[in-house]
Design a protein around this motif. Structure first.
Motif, PDB file in Angstrom:
ATOM      1  N   LEU A 164      51.000 -45.027 -43.351  1.00 39.43           N
ATOM      2  CA  LEU A 164      51.786 -46.277 -42.687  1.00 39.43           C
ATOM      3  C   LEU A 164      53.797 -46.220 -42.648  1.00 39.43           C
ATOM      4  CD1 LEU A 164      50.395 -48.734 -41.499  1.00 39.43           C
ATOM      5  CD2 LEU A 164      51.350 -49.993 -43.137  1.00 39.43           C
ATOM      6  N   CYS A 202      49.769 -42.676 -48.136  1.00 36.29           N
ATOM      7  CA  CYS A 202      48.592 -43.447 -48.384  1.00 36.29           C
ATOM      8  C   CYS A 202      47.665 -42.466 -49.700  1.00 36.29           C
ATOM      9  CB  CYS A 202      47.568 -44.441 -47.698  1.00 36.29           C
ATOM     10  SG  CYS A 202      48.169 -45.451 -46.389  1.00 36.29           S
ATOM     11  N   PRO A 208      45.048 -46.157 -43.578  1.00 34.38           N
ATOM     12  CA  PRO A 208      45.853 -46.331 -43.077  1.00 34.38           C
ATOM     13  C   PRO A 208      45.733 -47.345 -41.989  1.00 34.38           C
ATOM     14  CG  PRO A 208      46.270 -44.191 -43.034  1.00 34.38           C
ATOM     15  CD  PRO A 208      45.285 -44.644 -43.964  1.00 34.38           C
ATOM     16  N   CYS A 225      50.399 -46.174 -37.679  1.00 37.37           N
ATOM     17  CA  CYS A 225      49.834 -45.294 -38.378  1.00 37.37           C
ATOM     18  C   CYS A 225      49.578 -44.483 -38.097  1.00 37.37           C
ATOM     19  CB  CYS A 225      48.238 -45.878 -38.631  1.00 37.37           C
ATOM     20  SG  CYS A 225      48.213 -47.431 -39.174  1.00 37.37           S
TER      21      CYS A 225
END
Length: 228
Positions: A164, A202, A208, A225
């Motif tokens: 992100l 992540c 995301p 994202c």
């Protein structure tokens, strides 16, 4: 003086906090070097660092390596760093102290229009990006292009577990927001892309887009994202 290739485009208290953050980053980079330095902001929002002292030359080189440098004159065939200023169907425009257009055919990031590529790779405005300067602006026929190292970096993003990307916030502000919103377990680390551009990396089990939906209301920022 070194003009750093990362912008401070926020205002008010956020601008002062960002300047404080930059002073800390510069201090960390220069470590035990025998120098004194002063941080300022140019009229175009690029920060400048004036360095004096016994190790000034080494210190300037350290800052160039860490942040990239905005220089007054671009030389065809050389690599530089510019920030993503705008985009349209014809390509990207980077701000390298002067506008540098990267035509769509010179992005080298696969199929799709430049706006679609921006979405696919999660490119937020003001993201520092490396490019090779062409000579079109000088009347030649070689356009500027994204550097091979930049293309490799962006493709690597799409091979991970998802990201992100955020602008308009320091790394500490993004971390605090994630933790405050109850997502301390939903990221591995936060990679600093620029002074106000961060990438939340992540883990495999974090979505995301779901993270964006959850924290977007807490961040007055652009969020994009990267989904593998």
């Amino acid at each position: 003086m070194v003009v750093l290739a990362t912008k401070i485009y926020v205002s008010g208290d956020a601008r002062e906090r960002t300047l404080d953050s930059l002073r800390s980053l510069v201090g960390n980079e220069l470590g035990d070097l025998e120098v004194e330095y002063e941080v300022g902001i140019r009229h175009d929002d690029f920060p400048s660092v004036t360095v004096e002292g016994e190790d000034a030359t080494v210190a300037r080189n350290v800052l160039r390596e860490a942040f990239g440098e905005i220089v007054p004159d671009l030389q065809p065939g050389e690599s530089y760093v510019g920030t993503l200023e705008s985009w349209d169907d014809n390509g990207f425009v980077l701000d390298a102290g002067q506008p540098v257009r990267i035509p769509a055919d010179e992005l080298g990031l696969g199929a799709g229009s430049p706006p679609q590529i921006r979405e696919r790779f999660g490119l937020v405005q003001h993201l520092p990006m490396q490019f090779v300067y062409g000579d079109v602006e000088e009347g030649g026929d070689t356009p500027s292009r994204l550097a091979d190292a930049e293309r490799d970096r962006l493709y690597d993003w799409t091979r991970g577990d998802g990201r992100l990307n955020v602008n308009s916030a320091t790394r500490a502000e993004v971390r605090a927001t994630l933790n405050r919103a109850g997502h301390a377990q939903d990221y591995v680390t936060i990679e600093r892309l620029g002074l106000l551009e961060q990438s939340v990396i992540c883990p495999e089990d974090t979505d995301p887009p779901g993270l964006l939906a959850s924290v977007g209301k807490y961040l007055p920022a652009e969020l994009r994202c990267v989904v593998p």
